[in-house]
Scaffold this motif. Sequence first.
Motif, PDB file in Angstrom:
ATOM      1  N   GLY A 503       0.837  -1.193   0.000  1.00 33.95           N
ATOM      2  CA  GLY A 503       0.000   0.000   0.000  1.00 33.95           C
ATOM      3  C   GLY A 503       0.872   1.242   0.000  1.00 33.95           C
ATOM      4  O   GLY A 503       2.051   1.205  -0.372  1.00 33.95           O
ATOM      5  N   ILE A 504       0.305   2.370   0.434  1.00 36.68           N
ATOM      6  CA  ILE A 504       1.016   3.646   0.496  1.00 36.68           C
ATOM      7  C   ILE A 504       1.438   3.885   1.945  1.00 36.68           C
ATOM      8  O   ILE A 504       0.628   3.742   2.868  1.00 36.68           O
ATOM      9  CB  ILE A 504       0.121   4.797   0.006  1.00 36.68           C
ATOM     10  N   HIS A 505       2.695   4.259   2.136  1.00 35.41           N
ATOM     11  CA  HIS A 505       3.237   4.416   3.486  1.00 35.41           C
ATOM     12  C   HIS A 505       3.796   5.810   3.710  1.00 35.41           C
ATOM     13  O   HIS A 505       4.476   6.368   2.842  1.00 35.41           O
ATOM     14  CB  HIS A 505       4.348   3.383   3.730  1.00 35.41           C
ATOM     15  N   VAL A 506       3.475   6.354   4.883  1.00 33.36           N
ATOM     16  CA  VAL A 506       4.109   7.589   5.334  1.00 33.36           C
ATOM     17  C   VAL A 506       4.611   7.354   6.760  1.00 33.36           C
ATOM     18  O   VAL A 506       3.993   6.609   7.533  1.00 33.36           O
ATOM     19  CB  VAL A 506       3.144   8.800   5.288  1.00 33.36           C
ATOM     20  N   PHE A 507       5.727   7.998   7.092  1.00 31.58           N
ATOM     21  CA  PHE A 507       6.343   7.838   8.406  1.00 31.58           C
ATOM     22  C   PHE A 507       6.498   9.233   9.013  1.00 31.58           C
ATOM     23  O   PHE A 507       7.300  10.042   8.560  1.00 31.58           O
ATOM     24  CB  PHE A 507       7.691   7.119   8.272  1.00 31.58           C
ATOM     25  N   ILE A 508       5.689   9.491  10.040  1.00 26.06           N
ATOM     26  CA  ILE A 508       5.556  10.822  10.621  1.00 26.06           C
ATOM     27  C   ILE A 508       6.571  11.000  11.753  1.00 26.06           C
ATOM     28  O   ILE A 508       6.686  10.131  12.633  1.00 26.06           O
ATOM     29  CB  ILE A 508       4.132  11.019  11.179  1.00 26.06           C
ATOM     30  N   ASP A 509       7.313  12.140  11.757  1.00 26.50           N
ATOM     31  CA  ASP A 509       8.241  12.391  12.861  1.00 26.50           C
ATOM     32  C   ASP A 509       7.541  13.173  13.975  1.00 26.50           C
ATOM     33  O   ASP A 509       6.354  13.520  13.879  1.00 26.50           O
ATOM     34  CB  ASP A 509       9.514  13.085  12.370  1.00 26.50           C
ATOM     35  N   ASN A 510       8.297  13.464  15.043  1.00 32.59           N
ATOM     36  CA  ASN A 510       7.698  14.088  16.237  1.00 32.59           C
ATOM     37  C   ASN A 510       7.042  15.439  15.938  1.00 32.59           C
ATOM     38  O   ASN A 510       5.919  15.714  16.377  1.00 32.59           O
ATOM     39  CB  ASN A 510       8.782  14.281  17.314  1.00 32.59           C
ATOM     40  N   ASN A 511       7.757  16.276  15.196  1.00 32.15           N
ATOM     41  CA  ASN A 511       7.226  17.619  14.912  1.00 32.15           C
ATOM     42  C   ASN A 511       5.971  17.544  14.046  1.00 32.15           C
ATOM     43  O   ASN A 511       5.010  18.295  14.255  1.00 32.15           O
ATOM     44  CB  ASN A 511       8.294  18.457  14.217  1.00 32.15           C
ATOM     45  N   GLN A 512       5.979  16.653  13.075  1.00 33.51           N
ATOM     46  CA  GLN A 512       4.818  16.508  12.192  1.00 33.51           C
ATOM     47  C   GLN A 512       3.623  15.942  12.954  1.00 33.51           C
ATOM     48  O   GLN A 512       2.476  16.254  12.632  1.00 33.51           O
ATOM     49  CB  GLN A 512       5.188  15.624  11.003  1.00 33.51           C
ATOM     50  N   MET A 513       3.893  15.129  13.976  1.00 28.31           N
ATOM     51  CA  MET A 513       2.814  14.567  14.794  1.00 28.31           C
ATOM     52  C   MET A 513       1.991  15.670  15.446  1.00 28.31           C
ATOM     53  O   MET A 513       0.764  15.656  15.425  1.00 28.31           O
ATOM     54  CB  MET A 513       3.410  13.664  15.886  1.00 28.31           C
ATOM     55  N   ILE A 514       2.671  16.627  16.049  1.00 32.74           N
ATOM     56  CA  ILE A 514       1.981  17.721  16.753  1.00 32.74           C
ATOM     57  C   ILE A 514       1.083  18.490  15.795  1.00 32.74           C
ATOM     58  O   ILE A 514      -0.042  18.879  16.118  1.00 32.74           O
ATOM     59  CB  ILE A 514       3.022  18.649  17.405  1.00 32.74           C
ATOM     60  N   ASP A 515       1.574  18.663  14.565  1.00 33.56           N
ATOM     61  CA  ASP A 515       0.838  19.430  13.551  1.00 33.56           C
ATOM     62  C   ASP A 515      -0.368  18.654  13.008  1.00 33.56           C
ATOM     63  O   ASP A 515      -1.233  19.231  12.355  1.00 33.56           O
ATOM     64  CB  ASP A 515       1.813  19.765  12.416  1.00 33.56           C
ATOM     65  N   LEU A 516      -0.424  17.355  13.308  1.00 28.37           N
ATOM     66  CA  LEU A 516      -1.484  16.510  12.742  1.00 28.37           C
ATOM     67  C   LEU A 516      -2.627  16.233  13.718  1.00 28.37           C
ATOM     68  O   LEU A 516      -3.544  15.491  13.388  1.00 28.37           O
ATOM     69  CB  LEU A 516      -0.898  15.163  12.305  1.00 28.37           C
ATOM     70  N   LEU A 517      -2.554  16.772  14.916  1.00 24.69           N
ATOM     71  CA  LEU A 517      -3.521  16.419  15.960  1.00 24.69           C
ATOM     72  C   LEU A 517      -4.960  16.591  15.504  1.00 24.69           C
ATOM     73  O   LEU A 517      -5.827  15.760  15.793  1.00 24.69           O
ATOM     74  CB  LEU A 517      -3.252  17.233  17.217  1.00 24.69           C
ATOM     75  N   LEU A 518      -5.261  17.657  14.797  1.00 25.06           N
ATOM     76  CA  LEU A 518      -6.631  17.898  14.342  1.00 25.06           C
ATOM     77  C   LEU A 518      -6.942  17.154  13.056  1.00 25.06           C
ATOM     78  O   LEU A 518      -8.045  16.622  12.875  1.00 25.06           O
ATOM     79  CB  LEU A 518      -6.867  19.399  14.158  1.00 25.06           C
ATOM     80  N   LYS A 519      -5.977  17.100  12.149  1.00 23.00           N
ATOM     81  CA  LYS A 519      -6.214  16.509  10.831  1.00 23.00           C
ATOM     82  C   LYS A 519      -6.555  15.026  10.928  1.00 23.00           C
ATOM     83  O   LYS A 519      -7.456  14.534  10.244  1.00 23.00           O
ATOM     84  CB  LYS A 519      -4.971  16.704   9.949  1.00 23.00           C
ATOM     85  N   PHE A 520      -5.837  14.281  11.783  1.00 22.90           N
ATOM     86  CA  PHE A 520      -6.013  12.829  11.859  1.00 22.90           C
ATOM     87  C   PHE A 520      -6.581  12.380  13.199  1.00 22.90           C
ATOM     88  O   PHE A 520      -6.335  11.274  13.652  1.00 22.90           O
ATOM     89  CB  PHE A 520      -4.668  12.121  11.603  1.00 22.90           C
ATOM     90  N   ASN A 521      -7.335  13.241  13.853  1.00 17.77           N
ATOM     91  CA  ASN A 521      -7.924  12.887  15.137  1.00 17.77           C
ATOM     92  C   ASN A 521      -8.896  11.695  14.978  1.00 17.77           C
ATOM     93  O   ASN A 521      -9.740  11.712  14.068  1.00 17.77           O
ATOM     94  CB  ASN A 521      -8.678  14.108  15.692  1.00 17.77           C
ATOM     95  N   PRO A 522      -8.793  10.624  15.814  1.00 14.27           N
ATOM     96  CA  PRO A 522      -7.837  10.451  16.906  1.00 14.27           C
ATOM     97  C   PRO A 522      -6.463  10.022  16.388  1.00 14.27           C
ATOM     98  O   PRO A 522      -6.356   9.158  15.526  1.00 14.27           O
ATOM     99  CB  PRO A 522      -8.475   9.331  17.736  1.00 14.27           C
ATOM    100  N   LEU A 523      -5.422  10.640  16.942  1.00 12.96           N
ATOM    101  CA  LEU A 523      -4.057  10.368  16.494  1.00 12.96           C
ATOM    102  C   LEU A 523      -3.453   9.287  17.398  1.00 12.96           C
ATOM    103  O   LEU A 523      -2.531   9.531  18.165  1.00 12.96           O
ATOM    104  CB  LEU A 523      -3.232  11.649  16.537  1.00 12.96           C
TER     105      LEU A 523
END
Length: 560
Positions: A503-523
Amino acid sequence: MKYQFLISLCFLFSSHLPVQSQPDSVYIEGQIKNLNGRLYRQNSAVTFFRNNILQPSTELISRAPLEADGSFKVALPLNFPTEEFYLEYGPLANTTFLGTKGKLNVTFDADSMGLSDKLFYFGGSLAAANNSLKAYLVAEGKAFEKNKSLGADFFDNFWYKSMPQATAALDARQQFRMEVLAEYSRHNLMDPNLRQWITTKAQVEKEVIWMDYLRSNDLDIGLSTINQNTINEAPLTAEKVTLAGKYSLYAHLKMEYLAYQNPGSRASLPVKTMAELIKNYNTDLNSEENQRLSGIIQGGVTDQREINFLSQLFARNEVALNTLFDYERESRLYSENLPENMTDFLKANYLTNRFTGFSLSQKRLLGQHILQDLKQDKFKNSLRELLALELHDSLNIRKFTDYRSNQIKPAEVVPGFWMSRSQEGGASWMKKLLAELKGETIYLAKWNITDSKSLEELSYMTNLENNLPENTVILYVHLSDMEPETDRSALAKQYVIRHNLKGIHVFIDNNQMIDLLLKFNPLEPGTFAIINPKGKYQTRNAPSPQRLDELLKMLQAANR
């Protein structure tokens, strides 16, 4: 196709390994009658699963593409003379069958899926056993329904019983199964292969439960109780593979304990063994060095100069020789402390238990050495198969982990494995990625390599991928641990390849995690969502792949 690919891998790998007999195969031809266009679009191949005695946690998968008339064919290798196989076509058509060397035919009717008590019809080798299995299992199930103390309620208090009580309960359960088999045989024509199959499964189930009982109660299993004969004889079944895994784990723990009690047991090898390994695996020896090594192998070490000589040769090939020395030390422990009929299995199992700890060159070297050391073809072929797949995986892992292009549009790094990378903030990255995927339904899987819940759910992903509706993609989002000093993305990428998470894979780092809290809730790892072709959330709380039927309905609804 996968079988042909595996044969190619084995051929390429054979240039690095000693020539050995290739495994036999069962050649399967079949047909899905009344296959319609809708079913074909949903699933254009029949999937076959099989086991390998050396790797209980993994099923080997082969897909047989369907022709327009519903026919299919596939060749599956046999490491044992007779093995248990599993056929699956969507959620409503699956069966277990025995395969042996030769031809086997299987047909089933698409119109009867989910409706008929007897869906599959077998011809060719072992046809009688395969055609009778379903009816026997129905009879056995009804018998256990009438005797719940040995059936559904058996485990309610089993783990708390005393050892004599537990032994008696297991004996009673096995005896009941044999009585059901005898009663069935009085009223039905019983094929000898089916009788052996059922008897084997009952016996091995008893041994599996017994080992679990002993370990759950912190009781010593006892080296004399582990017996390769149980797992060595055909047919190879799922129960035997489970038992083999338990044997391997117990033997490993026992060896660790013995080495702890006697640290010297792993400290050294006989000089003759070390000299033989140096002579066989140091490729830069001159004629004088070869002659001196031959003298040491014949007569041993006579003075300090010969010890220094061996040390110098060892230093020239230290990594490779240490790899071999470690195996030989462990092999000696097996031979000195375990039943003789278990050592061949455990030697084969030595490398497969340590795949992740060795480099590609170490795997080749150790594979070559262990294959020469094994006596039984069934274990040689089992190890050879896993080595071929592992070496292929290792090459793909290197490609996947080394991919560095910061490209948001998913790139196919390895066939079937796509990756999106970006240094942007998490929300910006995902917004652009979802725009790239607009027009397709997205099943969003959030996971983490250290999260047991999400790893358990990912074990069902292959089944989802085999049944994925048209115009649907799986987007795997590996979430960071939120520990600044820890980056486990490399391990996560290895896991993706080893567990065939296409499939399609992305690997999120710490800084990107914080920025994703709303976009991918629940994170949170182990949570799932469905995004429709318009790029909007169909649901933020989608069923896990374990709930396949429910999930497929929701994915199909999102596509409308």
